[in-house]
Write a protein that holds these residues in place. Structure first.
Motif, short mmCIF file in Angstrom:
data_model
loop_
_atom_site.label_atom_id
_atom_site.label_comp_id
_atom_site.label_asym_id
_atom_site.label_seq_id
_atom_site.Cartn_x
_atom_site.Cartn_y
_atom_site.Cartn_z
N UNK A 14 0.81 -1.23 0.00
CA UNK A 14 0.00 0.00 0.00
C UNK A 14 0.84 1.27 0.00
N UNK A 15 2.14 1.13 0.12
CA UNK A 15 3.06 2.29 0.15
C UNK A 15 3.07 3.03 1.49
N UNK A 16 2.32 2.54 2.46
CA UNK A 16 2.32 3.19 3.76
C UNK A 16 3.70 3.14 4.41
N UNK A 17 4.36 1.99 4.33
CA UNK A 17 5.69 1.85 4.96
C UNK A 17 6.73 2.76 4.30
N UNK A 52 16.58 -2.48 4.45
CA UNK A 52 15.25 -2.39 5.05
C UNK A 52 14.25 -2.68 3.95
N UNK A 53 13.57 -3.81 4.06
CA UNK A 53 12.64 -4.20 3.00
C UNK A 53 11.21 -4.00 3.48
N UNK A 54 10.42 -3.30 2.68
CA UNK A 54 9.00 -3.11 3.02
C UNK A 54 8.14 -3.85 2.00
N UNK A 55 6.94 -4.20 2.38
CA UNK A 55 6.01 -4.87 1.48
C UNK A 55 6.21 -6.37 1.48
N UNK A 56 5.19 -7.10 1.01
CA UNK A 56 5.24 -8.57 1.02
C UNK A 56 6.00 -9.09 -0.20
N UNK A 57 6.41 -10.33 -0.13
CA UNK A 57 6.99 -10.94 -1.33
C UNK A 57 5.90 -11.72 -2.05
N UNK A 58 5.82 -11.49 -3.35
CA UNK A 58 4.85 -12.23 -4.14
C UNK A 58 5.53 -13.47 -4.67
N UNK A 59 5.05 -14.60 -4.18
CA UNK A 59 5.70 -15.86 -4.53
C UNK A 59 5.55 -16.18 -6.02
N UNK A 60 4.51 -15.64 -6.66
CA UNK A 60 4.31 -15.91 -8.09
C UNK A 60 5.23 -15.08 -8.99
#
Ligand code: SF4
Ligand code: SF4
Ligand code: SF4
Lengths: 237, 284
Positions: A14-17, A52-60
């Motif tokens: 969402x870009x919040x981080x 520093x990594x933000x956001x989820x990893x998309x496994x696909x």
């Protein structure tokens, strides 16, 4: 002493981080050399002291998975920052196929793919969090540092776990820390014990690290895990 | 930041501190409120009065006993409200949503919080590691923790008193500690319960809690051996300054801690850490 190199990298969401981090850039550039898209410098091929990594990893998404692995390889300390990157967060509910995006279906906290050193829940964490954390890592010890290290070994933490592990397990002392920490008011005190309103829980994990009991359990379990893994290394299993 | 990271260690059970004092209230209002036969401190109340009356903080968050074993958390801004909350508490008074709403909406800048060690841990985390913008981190000015060996599972304890001593919860007027007995005053008289028996009714979660003095607080306070005295442990420069100022301005009398009080607090703190190890291993 030369300033450490820090990479700030967003995998999506969402870009919040990233926005929250952006607000401490003025402070951050005083203590570190900052590499990030917004400042026009990213280079995944060089080495970093911190990533520093933000956001989820998309496994696909093979490109993203490769990127993440590269970041891991090239950084001394990897920090999963914010709920999506650390414990899953609301993106766990993404089913894919929605218009216009996302097309992908499987989002996960980054610790499902790479080894993470510190994981910070929060949706998003308040800006000051990052500075405090870096200071704390520099000092190298303390309960909260142990806690964020322990979260890195737990790719799933939410109000549901709080209920299962603490409240329904009879370990809750009724301090109210979790209730005050929930951003969506998904927890409410009923007869001095928190109760979860499931539909409201965005699985941000904040309540779990704020709970004195859960935090203690997480730290203790992480110690056992570490012990077990060093034992298996010694015995060659 | 001057704050020292907390390490829980049975070898060093009091954690990091800058000073330890034996304190006694020097405030007539507090003495009057406590009455002639009250044996506990009053030092914390005196410090709170100093903080508010000298404009060091705008408000203090304290628990006040409501009825019997139950209490409520209040945001006190006046000396009268602070005095009102004086006295021992027997159960944990949860922080609630109402408190957050009030704290964020109220026109208060600096707030001192008085709570139990578990609550001090929470407040320290909020202050140091704000995980939400809506956290009231900036308002947390001073964290005061009271010593705690555990709090009662209220229903279970009340039920025990009712079954074993035939005193119903509504009849209980006051509870105090005398030696190794709990003295429960009720409308028809009083009963004395050996603390040993009462311990069965501690909350289970408290058995795994390793913190006796409040390692995460700026200032820890609890009963000293000498009746009427409070042991104060300051853990930050700020707390040290406040305690001294409260003494300089006539709210508190400070003296060196006696060895026996120190020995007991160290022993209890270590005992609690060891107890937590024992119980924690059963719940992992
Ligand atoms: S209950 Fe609240 S704080 Fe806990 S994970 Fe759910 S949304 Fe987050
Ligand atoms: S933070 Fe933990 S111990 Fe405190 S009320 Fe919530 S679940 Fe209970
Ligand atoms: S024993 Fe620990 S968890 Fe229980 S009330 Fe006291 S400080 Fe809180």
């Amino acid at each position: 002493m030369s300033k450490p190199a820090i990479l700030i990298y967003d995998l999506g969401g969402c870009e919040g981080c990233p926005l929250s981090i952006m607000r401490v850039y003025p402070q951050l550039i005083n203590i570190a050399n900052v590499y990030t898209k917004c400042l026009g410098k990213v280079d995944l091929d060089r080495e970093y002291d911190y990533a520093v990594v933000t956001g989820p990893i998309c496994i696909n998404s093979p490109e993203h998975v490769e990127e993440l692995k590269k970041i891991r390889k090239n950084s001394r300390v990897l920090i999963a920052y914010g709920s999506c990157a650390s414990v899953g967060g609301i993106i766990l509910y993404a089913r894919g196929g929605q218009e216009p995006r996302p097309e992908h279906r499987v989002y996960a906290p980054i610790s499902r793919v790479v080894r993470v050193d510190y994981a910070i829940p929060g949706c998003p964490p308040a800006p000051q969090m990052l500075i405090s954390l870096l200071n704390c890592i520099r000092r190298g010890k303390g309960y909260f540092l142990d806690l964020f290290r322990a979260v890195a070994l737990n790719p799933k933490l939410s109000g549901f776990d709080l209920m299962d592990e603490v409240v329904l397990n009879g370990l809750c002392v009724g301090c109210g820390a979790c209730v005050l920490s929930c951003p969506t008011n998904a927890l409410q005190m009923i007869d001095n014990r928190p109760d979860l309103i499931p539909e409201k829980c965005i699985r941000c994990g904040t309540c779990t690290v704020r709970c004195p009991r859960f935090s203690q359990i997480l730290i203790q379990r992480s110690r056992l895990l570490q012990k077990a893994s060093s034992l298996s290394r010694i015995s060659g299993v | 930041m001057a704050y020292q990271p907390v390490v829980i260690d049975p070898e060093n059970p009091l954690g990091y501190y800058t000073g330890i004092y034996l304190a006694q209230t020097a405030d007539e209002r507090v003495k009057r409120k406590l009455g002639p036969d009250y044996k506990g401190g009053g030092a914390v109340t005196s410090i709170l009065l100093y903080l508010v009356e000298h404009g060091v903080v705008d408000a203090v968050v304290v628990a006040r006993r409501k009825k019997g074993l139950y209490g409520e958390t209040i945001i006190a801004k006046t000396p009268e409200e602070i005095l009102e909350a004086t006295g021992p508490k027997w159960s944990i008074v949860p922080y609630t949503l109402g408190l957050r709403e009030k704290l964020t909406s109220m026109d208060v800048g600096r707030v001192a919080f008085v709570g139990l060690p578990c609550q001090a841990q929470f407040l320290r985390q909020v202050k140091m590691f704000p995980l939400m913008e809506s956290d009231f981190s900036k308002k947390i000015y001073l964290i005061i923790s009271l010593f705690c060996m555990g709090t009662f599972a209220v229903e279970s304890f009340l039920n025990y008193i009712k079954k074993s001593y035939h005193v119903s919860p509504d009849e209980i007027e006051n509870i105090s500690i005398n030696g190794d007995e709990l003295v429960v005053k009720h409308v028809r008289g009083e009963i004395r319960i050996p603390i040993r028996d009462a311990l069965f009714h501690l909350q289970h979660g408290c058995l795994t809690c390793p913190d006796y003095t409040g390692l995460f607080a700026d200032l820890s306070a609890g009963k000293a051996l000498k009746p009427g005295f409070t042991l104060l442990i300051t853990r930050t420069k700020l707390a040290d300054k406040i305690v001294r100022e409260a003494s300089n301005t006539g709210y508190l009398k400070l003296s060196e801690p006696d060895e026996e009080s120190l020995r007991i607090v160290i022993e209890k703190a270590r005992e609690k850490i060891m107890r937590s190890y024992k119980y924690l291993s059963t719940v992992l």
